[in-house]
Design a protein around this motif. Structure first.
Motif, mmCIF file in Angstrom:
data_model
loop_
_atom_site.group_PDB
_atom_site.id
_atom_site.type_symbol
_atom_site.label_atom_id
_atom_site.label_comp_id
_atom_site.label_asym_id
_atom_site.label_seq_id
_atom_site.Cartn_x
_atom_site.Cartn_y
_atom_site.Cartn_z
ATOM 1 N N LEU A 37 2.883 -15.862 2.353
ATOM 2 C CA LEU A 37 2.890 -14.612 1.603
ATOM 3 C C LEU A 37 1.864 -14.578 0.482
ATOM 4 N N SER A 71 9.819 -10.601 -2.434
ATOM 5 C CA SER A 71 9.009 -11.143 -1.345
ATOM 6 C C SER A 71 9.620 -10.792 0.010
ATOM 7 N N ALA A 75 8.085 -7.845 3.003
ATOM 8 C CA ALA A 75 7.604 -8.477 4.237
ATOM 9 C C ALA A 75 8.292 -7.869 5.451
#
Length: 218
Positions: A37, A71, A75
Protein backbone atom coordinates in the motif's frame (compact mmCIF):
# COMPACT_ATOMS: atom_id res chain seq x y z
CA UNK A 1 11.14 -16.17 -3.01
CA UNK A 2 8.29 -17.50 -0.89
CA UNK A 3 5.76 -17.40 -3.72
CA UNK A 4 8.13 -19.14 -6.10
CA UNK A 5 8.15 -22.17 -3.81
CA UNK A 6 4.36 -22.54 -3.76
CA UNK A 7 2.86 -25.15 -6.10
CA UNK A 8 0.74 -23.80 -8.94
CA UNK A 9 2.16 -20.27 -8.70
CA UNK A 10 4.57 -18.69 -11.18
CA UNK A 11 6.04 -15.30 -10.35
CA UNK A 12 6.28 -13.25 -13.55
CA UNK A 13 7.74 -10.08 -12.04
CA UNK A 14 8.29 -7.80 -9.06
CA UNK A 15 7.66 -4.04 -9.07
CA UNK A 16 9.31 -1.41 -6.89
CA UNK A 17 6.23 0.82 -6.66
CA UNK A 18 2.65 1.17 -7.84
CA UNK A 19 3.53 2.97 -11.06
CA UNK A 20 5.82 0.14 -12.12
CA UNK A 21 3.20 -2.41 -11.03
CA UNK A 22 0.64 -0.90 -13.40
CA UNK A 23 3.13 -1.06 -16.30
CA UNK A 24 4.05 -4.65 -15.52
CA UNK A 25 0.43 -5.75 -15.38
CA UNK A 26 -0.06 -4.33 -18.88
CA UNK A 27 3.02 -6.25 -20.02
CA UNK A 28 2.49 -9.64 -18.33
CA UNK A 29 -1.31 -9.79 -17.70
CA UNK A 30 -0.94 -11.79 -14.45
CA UNK A 31 -3.90 -13.53 -12.83
CA UNK A 32 -3.15 -11.96 -9.44
CA UNK A 33 -1.11 -9.03 -8.12
CA UNK A 34 0.12 -8.96 -4.53
CA UNK A 35 0.00 -5.26 -3.74
CA UNK A 36 1.71 -3.25 -1.02
CA UNK A 37 0.00 0.00 0.00
CA UNK A 38 2.51 2.63 1.06
CA UNK A 39 4.90 3.18 -1.84
CA UNK A 40 6.50 6.19 -3.53
CA UNK A 41 5.13 7.85 -6.70
CA UNK A 42 1.93 5.78 -6.87
CA UNK A 43 0.55 4.13 -3.75
CA UNK A 44 -1.13 0.75 -3.65
CA UNK A 45 -4.70 2.05 -3.54
CA UNK A 46 -4.27 4.12 -6.70
CA UNK A 47 -2.37 1.31 -8.42
CA UNK A 48 -5.17 -1.10 -7.52
CA UNK A 49 -7.77 1.28 -8.92
CA UNK A 50 -5.85 1.66 -12.19
CA UNK A 51 -5.23 -2.06 -12.58
CA UNK A 52 -8.84 -3.02 -11.91
CA UNK A 53 -10.11 -0.34 -14.30
CA UNK A 54 -7.79 -1.20 -17.19
CA UNK A 55 -7.19 -4.92 -16.58
CA UNK A 56 -10.32 -6.45 -15.02
CA UNK A 57 -8.95 -9.94 -15.56
CA UNK A 58 -6.21 -9.29 -13.00
CA UNK A 59 -7.21 -9.63 -9.35
CA UNK A 60 -5.47 -7.73 -6.56
CA UNK A 61 -4.60 -9.06 -3.12
CA UNK A 62 -3.20 -6.46 -0.74
CA UNK A 63 -0.25 -7.69 1.33
CA UNK A 64 0.70 -4.96 3.77
CA UNK A 65 1.77 -4.16 7.31
CA UNK A 66 -1.27 -1.95 7.85
CA UNK A 67 -4.76 -3.16 8.80
CA UNK A 68 -6.29 0.07 10.08
CA UNK A 69 -9.49 1.44 8.56
CA UNK A 70 -7.86 4.22 6.51
CA UNK A 71 -5.82 1.58 4.67
CA UNK A 72 -8.28 -1.31 4.57
CA UNK A 73 -11.45 0.29 3.26
CA UNK A 74 -9.92 2.46 0.50
CA UNK A 75 -8.11 -0.63 -0.82
CA UNK A 76 -11.32 -2.67 -0.94
CA UNK A 77 -13.20 0.21 -2.53
CA UNK A 78 -10.46 0.51 -5.16
CA UNK A 79 -11.15 -3.07 -6.21
CA UNK A 80 -8.87 -5.30 -4.13
CA UNK A 81 -10.49 -8.69 -3.56
CA UNK A 82 -8.03 -9.85 -0.94
CA UNK A 83 -6.34 -8.21 2.03
CA UNK A 84 -3.58 -9.83 4.09
CA UNK A 85 -1.14 -8.48 6.61
CA UNK A 86 2.55 -9.28 6.27
CA UNK A 87 2.52 -11.77 9.10
CA UNK A 88 0.55 -14.10 6.82
CA UNK A 89 2.24 -17.42 6.17
CA UNK A 90 2.73 -19.19 2.85
CA UNK A 91 -0.43 -21.27 3.27
CA UNK A 92 -2.58 -18.20 3.94
CA UNK A 93 -1.13 -16.33 0.96
CA UNK A 94 -1.67 -19.32 -1.34
CA UNK A 95 -5.25 -19.70 -0.09
CA UNK A 96 -6.00 -16.00 -0.70
CA UNK A 97 -4.60 -16.21 -4.23
CA UNK A 98 -6.69 -19.31 -4.95
CA UNK A 99 -9.79 -17.69 -3.45
CA UNK A 100 -9.64 -14.53 -5.56
CA UNK A 101 -8.94 -16.54 -8.70
CA UNK A 102 -12.11 -18.52 -7.93
CA UNK A 103 -14.14 -15.32 -7.48
CA UNK A 104 -14.23 -15.32 -3.68
CA UNK A 105 -12.81 -12.78 -1.24
CA UNK A 106 -9.35 -13.50 0.16
CA UNK A 107 -9.48 -11.72 3.51
CA UNK A 108 -7.34 -12.67 6.47
CA UNK A 109 -9.14 -13.56 9.74
CA UNK A 110 -7.75 -10.35 11.25
CA UNK A 111 -9.25 -8.25 8.46
CA UNK A 112 -12.59 -10.05 8.64
CA UNK A 113 -12.65 -9.40 12.39
CA UNK A 114 -11.90 -5.70 11.79
CA UNK A 115 -14.78 -5.45 9.33
CA UNK A 116 -17.13 -7.05 11.84
CA UNK A 117 -15.89 -4.74 14.63
CA UNK A 118 -16.55 -1.72 12.47
CA UNK A 119 -20.00 -3.03 11.65
CA UNK A 120 -20.76 -3.61 15.34
CA UNK A 121 -19.45 -0.17 16.27
CA UNK A 122 -21.59 1.50 13.63
CA UNK A 123 -24.78 -0.34 14.57
CA UNK A 124 -26.39 2.37 16.81
CA UNK A 125 -27.50 5.01 14.31
CA UNK A 126 -27.68 8.64 15.36
CA UNK A 127 -31.22 10.09 15.24
CA UNK A 128 -31.92 12.21 12.19
CA UNK A 129 -32.19 15.94 12.73
CA UNK A 130 -35.70 17.42 12.44
CA UNK A 131 -36.72 17.57 8.81
CA UNK A 132 -33.94 15.24 7.64
CA UNK A 133 -34.69 11.78 6.22
CA UNK A 134 -33.46 8.74 8.08
CA UNK A 135 -30.49 6.93 6.58
CA UNK A 136 -30.98 3.53 4.95
CA UNK A 137 -28.23 1.74 6.89
CA UNK A 138 -30.14 0.93 10.10
CA UNK A 139 -32.93 -0.68 8.10
CA UNK A 140 -30.42 -2.98 6.43
CA UNK A 141 -29.26 -4.38 9.75
CA UNK A 142 -32.61 -6.01 10.49
CA UNK A 143 -33.35 -9.53 9.26
CA UNK A 144 -34.12 -9.55 5.56
CA UNK A 145 -37.83 -9.14 4.81
CA UNK A 146 -38.75 -7.36 8.05
CA UNK A 147 -37.60 -3.82 7.23
CA UNK A 148 -36.69 -2.07 3.98
CA UNK A 149 -33.25 -2.85 2.55
CA UNK A 150 -30.97 -0.21 0.99
CA UNK A 151 -31.02 0.62 -2.73
CA UNK A 152 -34.09 -1.49 -3.40
CA UNK A 153 -32.43 -4.83 -2.66
CA UNK A 154 -34.76 -7.79 -2.36
CA UNK A 155 -34.50 -10.18 0.60
CA UNK A 156 -32.91 -12.84 -1.61
CA UNK A 157 -30.39 -10.37 -3.06
CA UNK A 158 -29.45 -9.30 0.48
CA UNK A 159 -29.01 -12.95 1.42
CA UNK A 160 -26.71 -13.52 -1.57
CA UNK A 161 -24.80 -10.35 -0.66
CA UNK A 162 -24.34 -11.60 2.91
CA UNK A 163 -22.88 -14.86 1.59
CA UNK A 164 -20.52 -12.95 -0.71
CA UNK A 165 -19.38 -11.00 2.36
CA UNK A 166 -18.63 -14.32 4.06
CA UNK A 167 -16.27 -15.19 1.19
CA UNK A 168 -18.39 -17.85 -0.53
CA UNK A 169 -18.01 -18.53 -4.25
CA UNK A 170 -20.99 -18.65 -6.61
CA UNK A 171 -21.07 -22.44 -6.43
CA UNK A 172 -20.99 -22.39 -2.62
CA UNK A 173 -23.79 -19.80 -2.52
CA UNK A 174 -25.88 -21.94 -4.87
CA UNK A 175 -25.36 -24.94 -2.60
CA UNK A 176 -26.21 -22.96 0.55
CA UNK A 177 -29.43 -21.54 -0.93
CA UNK A 178 -30.45 -24.69 -2.88
CA UNK A 179 -30.57 -22.81 -6.18
CA UNK A 180 -28.68 -23.10 -9.46
CA UNK A 181 -25.41 -21.23 -10.11
CA UNK A 182 -27.20 -19.40 -12.93
CA UNK A 183 -29.78 -18.10 -10.45
CA UNK A 184 -27.00 -16.93 -8.13
CA UNK A 185 -25.32 -15.12 -11.02
CA UNK A 186 -28.60 -13.37 -11.84
CA UNK A 187 -29.00 -12.22 -8.23
CA UNK A 188 -25.40 -10.98 -8.18
CA UNK A 189 -25.83 -9.04 -11.44
CA UNK A 190 -28.99 -7.44 -10.07
CA UNK A 191 -27.52 -6.47 -6.70
CA UNK A 192 -24.33 -5.15 -8.35
CA UNK A 193 -26.47 -2.92 -10.57
CA UNK A 194 -28.60 -1.67 -7.66
CA UNK A 195 -25.68 -0.95 -5.33
CA UNK A 196 -23.33 0.37 -8.05
CA UNK A 197 -20.47 -1.89 -6.97
CA UNK A 198 -18.03 -3.16 -9.60
CA UNK A 199 -16.80 -6.40 -8.08
CA UNK A 200 -17.01 -8.74 -5.11
CA UNK A 201 -14.54 -6.81 -2.98
CA UNK A 202 -16.64 -3.66 -3.26
CA UNK A 203 -19.71 -5.78 -2.55
CA UNK A 204 -18.06 -7.00 0.68
CA UNK A 205 -17.34 -3.41 1.69
CA UNK A 206 -20.93 -2.40 0.86
CA UNK A 207 -22.34 -5.31 2.85
CA UNK A 208 -20.42 -4.44 6.01
CA UNK A 209 -21.08 -0.73 5.58
CA UNK A 210 -24.83 -1.36 5.43
CA UNK A 211 -24.96 -4.06 8.09
CA UNK A 212 -25.76 -6.91 5.67
CA UNK A 213 -23.87 -9.89 7.02
CA UNK A 214 -24.37 -13.48 8.01
CA UNK A 215 -25.78 -12.39 11.37
CA UNK A 216 -28.59 -10.54 9.58
CA UNK A 217 -29.74 -13.59 7.57
CA UNK A 218 -32.56 -15.82 8.75
Amino acid sequence: MLLGLLPGITVVGAAADGEEAVRMVAEHAPDVVLMDLRMPRCDGVEATRLIRADHPGTEVVVLTTYAEDDSLFPALQAGARGYLTKDAGAEEIARAIADVRAGAAGLSPQVQRRLLERLAGAAPAAPAAPGEPHQAEPAAQAPAGQRPLPDGLTAREAEVLALIAEGLSNAEIAEALFVSPATVKTHINNLFAKTAVRDRAQAVSYAFRHGISGSSRT
